[in-house]
Design a protein around this motif. Sequence first.
Motif, short mmCIF file in Angstrom:
data_model
loop_
_atom_site.label_atom_id
_atom_site.label_comp_id
_atom_site.label_asym_id
_atom_site.label_seq_id
_atom_site.Cartn_x
_atom_site.Cartn_y
_atom_site.Cartn_z
N ALA A 1 -42.94 17.32 -8.58
CA ALA A 1 -42.17 18.07 -7.59
C ALA A 1 -41.18 17.17 -6.86
O ALA A 1 -40.02 17.55 -6.64
N VAL A 2 -41.62 15.97 -6.50
CA VAL A 2 -40.73 15.03 -5.81
C VAL A 2 -39.59 14.62 -6.74
O VAL A 2 -38.42 14.63 -6.34
N ALA A 3 -39.92 14.29 -7.97
CA ALA A 3 -38.88 13.88 -8.93
C ALA A 3 -37.85 14.98 -9.13
O ALA A 3 -36.64 14.73 -9.06
N GLU A 4 -38.32 16.20 -9.37
CA GLU A 4 -37.38 17.31 -9.58
C GLU A 4 -36.57 17.59 -8.33
O GLU A 4 -35.37 17.85 -8.41
N GLY A 5 -37.21 17.52 -7.17
CA GLY A 5 -36.51 17.78 -5.92
C GLY A 5 -35.44 16.76 -5.60
O GLY A 5 -34.44 17.07 -4.96
N LEU A 6 -35.66 15.52 -6.07
CA LEU A 6 -34.70 14.45 -5.81
C LEU A 6 -33.72 14.25 -6.98
O LEU A 6 -32.77 13.48 -6.85
N GLY A 7 -33.98 14.92 -8.09
CA GLY A 7 -33.10 14.76 -9.25
C GLY A 7 -33.26 13.43 -9.94
O GLY A 7 -32.29 12.89 -10.48
N ILE A 8 -34.48 12.87 -9.92
CA ILE A 8 -34.76 11.61 -10.60
C ILE A 8 -35.96 11.81 -11.52
O ILE A 8 -36.61 12.84 -11.48
N SER A 9 -36.27 10.81 -12.32
CA SER A 9 -37.36 10.95 -13.29
C SER A 9 -38.72 10.80 -12.62
O SER A 9 -38.87 10.14 -11.60
N THR A 10 -39.71 11.42 -13.25
CA THR A 10 -41.08 11.25 -12.76
C THR A 10 -41.52 9.80 -12.91
O THR A 10 -42.28 9.30 -12.09
N ASP B 1 -36.61 13.88 2.63
CA ASP B 1 -36.63 14.76 1.46
C ASP B 1 -38.03 14.84 0.84
O ASP B 1 -38.48 15.91 0.47
N VAL B 2 -38.71 13.70 0.74
CA VAL B 2 -40.06 13.69 0.18
C VAL B 2 -40.99 14.52 1.06
O VAL B 2 -41.79 15.33 0.57
N ALA B 3 -40.88 14.37 2.37
CA ALA B 3 -41.71 15.15 3.29
C ALA B 3 -41.45 16.64 3.12
O ALA B 3 -42.40 17.44 3.05
N ARG B 4 -40.20 17.03 3.03
CA ARG B 4 -39.85 18.44 2.85
C ARG B 4 -40.41 18.98 1.55
O ARG B 4 -41.02 20.06 1.51
N ILE B 5 -40.25 18.23 0.48
CA ILE B 5 -40.72 18.67 -0.84
C ILE B 5 -42.24 18.83 -0.86
O ILE B 5 -42.77 19.79 -1.42
N VAL C 1 -45.30 10.23 5.56
CA VAL C 1 -44.74 9.60 4.36
C VAL C 1 -44.45 8.14 4.67
O VAL C 1 -43.55 7.83 5.45
N PRO C 2 -45.21 7.21 4.07
CA PRO C 2 -44.97 5.79 4.33
C PRO C 2 -43.66 5.35 3.68
O PRO C 2 -43.33 5.77 2.58
N VAL C 3 -42.91 4.53 4.41
CA VAL C 3 -41.62 4.09 3.89
C VAL C 3 -41.51 2.58 3.86
O VAL C 3 -42.17 1.87 4.61
#
Length: 70
Positions: free
Chosen positions: A25-34, A50-54, A62-64
């Motif tokens: 879900a994160v990968a698709e939401g960000l448009g990057i590969s899993t 974005d990760v938090a929203r997804i 979400v640790p950064v």
Amino acid sequence: MSDLQPSRRDPQLAELFSKRGAVKAVAEGLGISTAAVSRWPIVPAKRRADVARILGVDAEQVPVRQRRNA
């Protein structure tokens, strides 16, 4: 499954990503590969909101990676 050894990933991120389909879900939401998401030991700061929203969590959960001062 991830190529990253579990001991290298932030425990809080490991918990978020342990839920079925979270990495995809994160990968698709960000448009990057899993594969790219699976290699994160911690979330890049610019991706936090974005990760938090997804994932449907508060951004504070979400640790950064903190930016290093050069």
